[in-house]
Design a protein around this motif. Structure first.
Motif, PDB file in Angstrom:
ATOM      1  N   TRP A 115      11.225   2.795  30.113  1.00 11.16           N
ATOM      2  CA  TRP A 115      12.141   2.070  31.029  1.00 11.16           C
ATOM      3  C   TRP A 115      11.521   0.763  32.096  1.00 11.16           C
ATOM      4  N   GLY A 116      10.125   1.138  32.183  1.00 11.83           N
ATOM      5  CA  GLY A 116       9.618   0.278  33.074  1.00 11.83           C
ATOM      6  C   GLY A 116       8.432  -0.851  32.408  1.00 11.83           C
ATOM      7  N   LEU A 117       8.408  -0.444  31.049  1.00 12.91           N
ATOM      8  CA  LEU A 117       7.545  -1.431  30.154  1.00 12.91           C
ATOM      9  C   LEU A 117       8.505  -2.000  29.132  1.00 12.91           C
ATOM     10  N   PHE A 118       8.896  -1.059  28.244  1.00  9.61           N
ATOM     11  CA  PHE A 118       9.741  -1.674  27.087  1.00  9.61           C
ATOM     12  C   PHE A 118      11.096  -1.926  27.515  1.00  9.61           C
ATOM     13  N   GLY A 119      11.861  -1.336  28.460  1.00 12.75           N
ATOM     14  CA  GLY A 119      13.002  -1.773  28.955  1.00 12.75           C
ATOM     15  C   GLY A 119      12.714  -2.947  30.031  1.00 12.75           C
ATOM     16  N   SER A 120      11.875  -2.998  30.496  1.00 12.01           N
ATOM     17  CA  SER A 120      11.855  -4.253  31.555  1.00 12.01           C
ATOM     18  C   SER A 120      11.334  -5.519  30.942  1.00 12.01           C
ATOM     19  N   ALA A 121      10.687  -5.320  29.879  1.00  8.14           N
ATOM     20  CA  ALA A 121      10.300  -6.548  29.032  1.00  8.14           C
ATOM     21  C   ALA A 121      11.611  -7.162  28.574  1.00  8.14           C
ATOM     22  N   VAL A 122      12.613  -6.474  28.037  1.00  9.60           N
ATOM     23  CA  VAL A 122      14.024  -6.830  27.445  1.00  9.60           C
ATOM     24  C   VAL A 122      14.903  -7.557  28.693  1.00  9.60           C
ATOM     25  N   ALA A 281       6.652 -26.256  31.614  1.00 10.77           N
ATOM     26  CA  ALA A 281       5.582 -27.194  31.040  1.00 10.77           C
ATOM     27  C   ALA A 281       4.312 -26.775  30.713  1.00 10.77           C
ATOM     28  N   SER A 282       3.666 -26.077  31.647  1.00 14.07           N
ATOM     29  CA  SER A 282       2.268 -25.744  31.474  1.00 14.07           C
ATOM     30  C   SER A 282       2.070 -24.504  30.902  1.00 14.07           C
ATOM     31  N   PRO A 283       1.500 -24.300  29.622  1.00 12.61           N
ATOM     32  CA  PRO A 283       1.262 -22.922  28.847  1.00 12.61           C
ATOM     33  C   PRO A 283       0.626 -22.107  29.664  1.00 12.61           C
ATOM     34  N   GLY A 284      -0.493 -22.281  30.406  1.00 15.90           N
ATOM     35  CA  GLY A 284      -1.090 -21.445  31.254  1.00 15.90           C
ATOM     36  C   GLY A 284      -0.032 -20.814  32.219  1.00 15.90           C
ATOM     37  N   ARG A 285       0.632 -21.797  33.133  1.00 15.02           N
ATOM     38  CA  ARG A 285       1.466 -21.298  34.178  1.00 15.02           C
ATOM     39  C   ARG A 285       2.559 -20.377  33.420  1.00 15.02           C
ATOM     40  N   ARG A 286       3.225 -20.673  32.157  1.00 17.40           N
ATOM     41  CA  ARG A 286       3.980 -20.043  31.462  1.00 17.40           C
ATOM     42  C   ARG A 286       3.648 -18.444  31.115  1.00 17.40           C
ATOM     43  N   PHE A 287       2.344 -18.567  30.654  1.00 18.83           N
ATOM     44  CA  PHE A 287       1.822 -17.216  30.342  1.00 18.83           C
ATOM     45  C   PHE A 287       1.808 -16.458  31.810  1.00 18.83           C
ATOM     46  N   PHE A 288       1.332 -16.795  32.602  1.00 19.65           N
ATOM     47  CA  PHE A 288       1.100 -16.039  33.796  1.00 19.65           C
ATOM     48  C   PHE A 288       2.503 -15.603  34.470  1.00 19.65           C
ATOM     49  N   THR A 289       3.357 -16.474  34.418  1.00 18.14           N
ATOM     50  CA  THR A 289       4.912 -15.713  34.720  1.00 18.14           C
ATOM     51  C   THR A 289       5.453 -15.046  33.744  1.00 18.14           C
ATOM     52  N   MET A 290       5.404 -15.014  32.508  1.00 19.12           N
ATOM     53  CA  MET A 290       5.615 -13.873  31.632  1.00 19.12           C
ATOM     54  C   MET A 290       4.798 -12.697  31.911  1.00 19.12           C
ATOM     55  N   LEU A 291       3.780 -12.817  32.180  1.00 18.83           N
ATOM     56  CA  LEU A 291       3.092 -11.377  32.491  1.00 18.83           C
ATOM     57  C   LEU A 291       3.423 -10.920  34.092  1.00 18.83           C
ATOM     58  N   GLY A 292       3.541 -11.934  34.732  1.00 18.36           N
ATOM     59  CA  GLY A 292       3.885 -11.594  36.197  1.00 18.36           C
ATOM     60  C   GLY A 292       5.061 -10.672  36.199  1.00 18.36           C
ATOM     61  N   THR A 293       6.303 -10.885  35.478  1.00 15.98           N
ATOM     62  CA  THR A 293       7.395 -10.132  35.510  1.00 15.98           C
ATOM     63  C   THR A 293       7.335  -8.696  35.150  1.00 15.98           C
ATOM     64  N   LEU A 294       5.852  -8.281  34.751  1.00 13.90           N
ATOM     65  CA  LEU A 294       5.719  -7.052  34.152  1.00 13.90           C
ATOM     66  C   LEU A 294       4.961  -6.265  35.296  1.00 13.90           C
ATOM     67  N   VAL A 295       4.784  -6.983  36.395  1.00 12.89           N
ATOM     68  CA  VAL A 295       3.820  -6.298  37.428  1.00 12.89           C
ATOM     69  C   VAL A 295       4.182  -4.754  37.988  1.00 12.89           C
ATOM     70  N   GLN A 296       5.467  -4.574  37.746  1.00 12.26           N
ATOM     71  CA  GLN A 296       5.737  -3.169  38.440  1.00 12.26           C
ATOM     72  C   GLN A 296       5.162  -1.987  37.758  1.00 12.26           C
ATOM     73  N   GLY A 297       4.512  -2.112  36.473  1.00 14.25           N
ATOM     74  CA  GLY A 297       3.732  -1.095  36.130  1.00 14.25           C
ATOM     75  C   GLY A 297       2.451  -0.682  37.075  1.00 14.25           C
ATOM     76  N   ARG A 298       1.720  -1.961  37.542  1.00 14.37           N
ATOM     77  CA  ARG A 298       0.774  -1.538  38.363  1.00 14.37           C
ATOM     78  C   ARG A 298       0.954  -0.912  39.788  1.00 14.37           C
ATOM     79  N   VAL A 299       2.477  -1.623  40.270  1.00 13.90           N
ATOM     80  CA  VAL A 299       2.874  -1.192  41.509  1.00 13.90           C
ATOM     81  C   VAL A 299       3.263   0.353  41.114  1.00 13.90           C
ATOM     82  N   SER A 300       3.910   0.808  40.236  1.00 15.17           N
ATOM     83  CA  SER A 300       4.215   2.043  40.087  1.00 15.17           C
ATOM     84  C   SER A 300       2.911   2.967  39.979  1.00 15.17           C
ATOM     85  N   LEU A 301       1.906   2.616  39.309  1.00 15.39           N
ATOM     86  CA  LEU A 301       0.498   3.481  39.160  1.00 15.39           C
ATOM     87  C   LEU A 301       0.062   3.515  40.635  1.00 15.39           C
ATOM     88  N   ASN A 302       0.079   2.605  41.250  1.00 14.58           N
ATOM     89  CA  ASN A 302      -0.326   2.665  42.588  1.00 14.58           C
ATOM     90  C   ASN A 302       0.232   3.750  43.627  1.00 14.58           C
TER      91      ASN A 302
END
Length: 691
Positions: A115-122, A281-302
């Motif tokens: 639910w936190g990775l697979f579900g959150s990605a969707v 527009a920026s590929p770098g910013r796009r990449f980090f924005t996509m990964l940023g949506t999945l930050v809850q895994g680190r929050v939960s581990l903490n």
């Protein structure tokens, strides 16, 4: 224990104040107190508990069955949209999930995968159409899924993964391919046995252009036969060092075709004709924005690491207040472990750090909820969240491992027994230090943000302001490097240990010393790297590598400061005077412990005088003695009951054993049956010989 230790009696509470355990417990529960209570009630149910000694095959099946119990009891849906049966409560969702670690870390992590990775990605990378199509099945466990990001050849370096997704405009399909062995997806929960689908991260290629990493929904198995679909190959990771209730596995894709609409296209889309478009527009910013949506895994581990540390300390300190060992202070009474100074040194600083980590985690959770609820969701907010999560996840997962190990050793042979939880929890939490981001790599991310902020601070300054800063920096250098600050401290203290101690326990002094360390370390690294950007790439990388360790240490210092500040802020929310007094001492123990740990740096950089440095350890020992009477209250405030601890040595059985032994020897001494100690006879013989 085999060595006799010097005993230090518990200090009388000079302020005659104590801890309001109930009020402190509420403070620790934080904003999502009710959610945590519900989650702990769930985690206390025997059917969700880890069963030690199972084979990894049996453990996997038990945990999958337990996921079904979570679904049935509404324990997993909080973060999902209300239209699909959730409650859009992102902070509450993480607060609840992290408590599952006390039932079984495998349950917490497998639930996190589903639910936190697979579900959150969707949820976060897909559109409403994707959500409506797949989330109901993900939520009710009809679609167990994997999160296929990590590859054998690229762990933390996601941008360099090798898996490709090439668009075929003729069939309106993406072709998912694993081009070489190092591109196999690895360490994927749900991949070995239970997963029927996966969110696969791959390089999106269309019209001959690579647009970087994107996420795709891919079916893995026939849900009726559970056989892999054509073109998909998998391997079972089998037994691991811990978390064996999770079916980790490896996946490869051999030209697997999926519909164009299986691209999770919130941040990047491909039209029927193969044209690529993105709101970013920026590929770098796009990449980090996509990964940023999945930050809850680190929050939960903490948060889970904090919970595990709390459980370990409650068990170890409960045991230490009951277990008696050696009679150095009495001919008849043995001393409880917690009265020994060294035992206090072992456990109470860990307790102070756990409190700091808990308060910092609450701030992280609030920040996370603000971003994902949309209350505060700017680019800067997301960057702050990413940096905070990276910093705290690193420090807290390392701390949990250190705490579990020290608590194990502090309980001797009893601590080594699996029934008392330490060894099992440590084995399961070991991987927390490297998944959802290797801790060292995460600290490097934090350090780069610190350098960027440092650079930004001076980027737009005019010449006059910059010149004044350079002069000020030179003055600071003169002050510290010549020892003038040390002299000033010595003059202020006038050689008095009492004045030195008073200065060290001052809140402003602690803040200044911890803050200056971060600022100085960042400034030093920034100065060393200043010219690297102007040099050829190879030479610049060489200079960066030469300063990498200092960079990571600066990030660690920053994270420690964040925890100290969170602890200090929490003190302002304490109403009961006695509780505030005790917690202030605990905060001082944390702050002064950090200064003691880095004392070499403070001395080498002229930040502390020898007088104050010599005062530090004795003063910490006095703080420990004053905290000793409150140790049990401080761990009781964590709010974990017997159904959460499940450790015989914390059940009161040790007190019963010790009381039985004391009563036995008391009665024996009072009777005429007590044997005479040989040492008494020897002493009598020596006395007689002298006459």
């Amino acid at each position: 224990m085999t060595n006799v230790m010097t005993t230090v009696s518990p200090a009388n509470n000079d302020e005659n104040t104590g801890v309001d355990v109930a009020q402190l417990g509420e403070l620790l529960l934080g904003r999502w107190a009710e959610v945590r209570r519900q989650a702990r009630k769930l985690a206390g149910q025997p059917e969700l508990h880890k069963v030690e000694g199972l084979s990894h095959v049996a453990h996997r099946e038990l945990v999958f069955k337990q996921l079904g119990i979570l679904v049935a009891q509404n324990g997993v849906h909080r973060a999902f949209p209300t239209r699909l049966g959730g409650s859009d409560d992102h902070g509450g969702n993480v607060a609840g999930f992290e408590e599952l670690v006390i039932a079984d870390p495998s349950l917490q992590i497998k639930g996190g995968v589903q639910w936190g990775l697979f579900g959150s990605a969707v949820l976060h990378l897909g559109t409403e159409e994707h959500q409506d199509k797949w989330l109901p099945g993900i939520m009710n466990l009809d679609i167990p899924g994997a999160f296929a990001m990590t590859e054998i050849g690229h762990g933390s370096d996601v941008a360099s993964i090798g898996t490709t997704a090439t668009y075929d405009a003729g069939t309106q399909e993406f072709i998912i391919n694993t081009p070489f062995r190092a591109a196999w997806k690895e360490f994927l929960g749900n991949a070995a046995v239970h997963g029927v689908a996966a969110v696969v991260f791959a390089q999106l290629i269309t019209k001959g252009v690579n647009h970087g990493v994107h996420a795709f929904y891919v079916d893995l198995r026939d849900p009726d036969t559970m056989e892999f679909l054509p073109g998909i190959e998998g391997l079972d990771d089998n037994i691991k060092g811990g978390l064996n209730g999770i079916d980790n596995g490896r996946l490869a894709f051999h030209n697997v075709r999926i519909p164009r609409t299986n691209l999770l296209n919130r941040y990047g889309d491909v039209a029927v004709d193969g044209s690529y478009s993105s709101p970013i527009a920026s590929p770098g910013r796009r990449f980090f924005t996509m990964l940023g949506t999945l930050v809850q895994g680190r929050v939960s581990l903490n948060g889970a690491a904090v919970a595990a540390s709390k459980v370990a300390l409650k068990i170890a300190i409960q045991y230490a207040t009951e277990r008696r060992q050696f009679n150095a202070a009495s001919d008849t009474e043995e001393v409880v472990l917690m009265d020994y100074q060294r035992h206090q040194r072992r456990l109470l600083p860990l307790l102070a750090t756990t409190y700091a980590a808990a308060f910092a985690h609450e701030e992280l959770l609030v920040k996370f909820d603000d971003v994902f609820s949309g209350a505060h969701d700017t680019d800067e907010d997301r960057q702050d969240l990413e940096t905070l999560a990276a910093a705290l996840k690193s420090m807290t997962t390392w701390h949990a491992l250190d705490t579990l190990q020290e608590c194990r050793e502090a309980c001797g042979g009893a601590g080594f027994m699996v029934e008392n939880r330490f060894t099992s929890l440590r084995a399961d939490l070991d991987i927390y230090a490297t998944f959802e981001g290797d801790n060292t790599v995460l600290l490097q991310l934090v350090a780069k943000r610190l350098l960027a902020d440092y650079s930004k601070e001076f980027r737009n300054l005019d010449f006059g302001i910059l010149a004044r800063f350079v002069v000020g920096q030179a003055a600071e250098l003169t002050l510290h490097k010549t020892g003038l600050r040390q002299v000033a401290q010595f003059v202020t203290d006038t050689g008095s240990a009492q004045k030195s101690a008073k200065a060290l326990k001052d809140e402003d002094t602690q803040r200044q010393m911890l803050t200056e360390r971060v600022q100085t370390m960042v400034a030093d690294v920034a100065g060393a790297l200043k010219e690297a950007a102007k040099l050829p790439k190879e030479k610049g990388a060489e200079i960066f590598n030469e300063n990498q360790n200092d960079l990571i240490e600066a990030a660690r210092a920053h994270a420690e400061l964040l925890q100290w500040e969170a602890f200090t802020a929490a003190l302002g929310r304490v109403e009961d005077a006695g509780t505030k007094h005790v917690l202030t001492r605990l905060r001082d123990l944390f702050g002064l412990g950090l200064i003691e740990k880095h004392l070499d740096w403070y001395l080498m950089n002229g930040r502390i005088s020898m007088q104050r440095a010599r005062t530090l350890a004795p003063y910490i020992n006095r703080v420990l003695a004053k905290l000793r009477p409150h140790a049990l209250d401080l761990v009781d405030a964590f709010g974990y009951g017997p159904e959460h601890l499940r450790a015989p040595i914390a059940s009161g059985i040790e007190r019963e054993r010790q009381d039985e032994a004391r009563e036995y020897y008391r009665a024996l001494r009072a009777s005429s049956d007590a044997p005479i100690d040989e040492k008494v006879l020897i002493a009598q013989a020596k006395a007689a010989a002298k006459k």
